[in-house]
Design a protein around this motif. Structure first.
Motif, PDB file in Angstrom:
ATOM      1  N   GLY A   1      11.728 -24.645 -32.220  1.00  0.00           N
ATOM      2  CA  GLY A   1      13.097 -25.091 -31.962  1.00  0.00           C
ATOM      3  C   GLY A   1      13.150 -26.174 -30.914  1.00  0.00           C
ATOM      4  O   GLY A   1      13.914 -27.116 -31.011  1.00  0.00           O
TER       5      GLY A   1
ATOM      6  N   GLY B   1      14.104 -13.057 -27.650  1.00  0.00           N
ATOM      7  CA  GLY B   1      13.245 -12.359 -28.603  1.00  0.00           C
ATOM      8  C   GLY B   1      12.707 -11.064 -28.034  1.00  0.00           C
ATOM      9  O   GLY B   1      12.680 -10.034 -28.714  1.00  0.00           O
TER      10      GLY B   1
ATOM     11  N   THR C   1      12.505 -14.788 -33.459  1.00  0.00           N
ATOM     12  CA  THR C   1      13.059 -15.618 -32.385  1.00  0.00           C
ATOM     13  C   THR C   1      11.965 -16.049 -31.426  1.00  0.00           C
ATOM     14  O   THR C   1      11.908 -17.209 -31.010  1.00  0.00           O
ATOM     15  N   TRP C   2      11.083 -15.131 -31.072  1.00  0.00           N
ATOM     16  CA  TRP C   2       9.970 -15.448 -30.176  1.00  0.00           C
ATOM     17  C   TRP C   2       9.076 -16.526 -30.785  1.00  0.00           C
ATOM     18  O   TRP C   2       8.711 -17.482 -30.129  1.00  0.00           O
TER      19      TRP C   2
ATOM     20  N   SER D   1       9.770 -18.705 -33.139  1.00  0.00           N
ATOM     21  CA  SER D   1      10.423 -19.991 -33.409  1.00  0.00           C
ATOM     22  C   SER D   1      10.845 -20.711 -32.130  1.00  0.00           C
ATOM     23  O   SER D   1      11.418 -21.794 -32.211  1.00  0.00           O
ATOM     24  N   ALA D   2      10.580 -20.127 -30.979  1.00  0.00           N
ATOM     25  CA  ALA D   2      11.022 -20.744 -29.722  1.00  0.00           C
ATOM     26  C   ALA D   2      10.425 -22.119 -29.539  1.00  0.00           C
ATOM     27  O   ALA D   2      11.126 -23.084 -29.242  1.00  0.00           O
TER      28      ALA D   2
ATOM     29  N   SER E   1      14.684 -18.577 -25.381  1.00  0.00           N
ATOM     30  CA  SER E   1      14.466 -18.046 -26.727  1.00  0.00           C
ATOM     31  C   SER E   1      13.455 -16.909 -26.697  1.00  0.00           C
ATOM     32  O   SER E   1      13.621 -15.896 -27.384  1.00  0.00           O
ATOM     33  N   ARG E   2      12.414 -17.060 -25.906  1.00  0.00           N
ATOM     34  CA  ARG E   2      11.425 -15.992 -25.808  1.00  0.00           C
ATOM     35  C   ARG E   2      11.996 -14.763 -25.119  1.00  0.00           C
ATOM     36  O   ARG E   2      11.701 -13.629 -25.513  1.00  0.00           O
TER      37      ARG E   2
ATOM     38  N   ARG F   1      14.732 -23.942 -22.567  1.00  0.00           N
ATOM     39  CA  ARG F   1      15.191 -23.458 -23.870  1.00  0.00           C
ATOM     40  C   ARG F   1      14.156 -22.570 -24.529  1.00  0.00           C
ATOM     41  O   ARG F   1      14.489 -21.546 -25.124  1.00  0.00           O
ATOM     42  N   CYS F   2      12.901 -22.934 -24.403  1.00  0.00           N
ATOM     43  CA  CYS F   2      11.826 -22.117 -24.962  1.00  0.00           C
ATOM     44  C   CYS F   2      11.766 -20.767 -24.252  1.00  0.00           C
ATOM     45  O   CYS F   2      11.654 -19.716 -24.894  1.00  0.00           O
TER      46      CYS F   2
END
Length: 131
Positions: A20, A117, A13-14, A16-17, A113-114, A109-110
């Motif tokens: 994405g 993660g 997840t981290w 792909s932040a 997501s981080r 959003r980034c």
């Protein structure tokens, strides 16, 4: 194994932040019912909500007086209810519109997501080290 899986989810997840954010930057994802517009969505959510009818059927009679005509009383209560709901929904519409400008950015959003993660990695480490 569950802890290792959570760590793997967190790391992926981290990582792909940023990807994405770049993938969704070109086109905006929309809900299927968004084509109805705000009024259509609100109308259908109220019409199909059984709680609205139950509230009116259970609460309305206690505000009516039996010695006066019923129709004008119900009309007055309906107008008062519409005024209160209008003010309430206008307030929340302005709050959500202001929040959307902050939330609907690639940086936010980034960051979310981080953060997700990092939380998954922390939970995975805690799960793996718990005895």
């Amino acid at each position: 194994m569950g802890g290792v899986y959570l760590v793997w989810l967190g790391v992926s997840t981290w990582r792909s932040a940023r990807r994405g954010v770049e993938a969704t930057a070109g086109g905006r994802w929309r809900l299927p019912w968004a084509r109805l517009g705000g009024f259509g969505q609100g109308l259908w959510s109220n019409v199909l909500n059984p709680k609205a009818a139950s509230v009116y059927l259970s609460l309305m009679p206690q505000f009516l007086t039996p010695d006066r005509p019923v129709a004008p009383q119900i009309a007055g209560l309906a107008v008062a209810h519409m005024a209160v709901v209008l003010v309430w929904l206008l307030f929340w519409t302005s709050v959500v519109a202001a929040a959307r400008t902050a939330v609907d950015t690639p940086g936010f959003r980034c960051g979310m997501s981080r953060l997700a993660g990092a939380v998954l990695v922390a939970l995975g480490i805690r799960t793996a080290t718990a005895s």
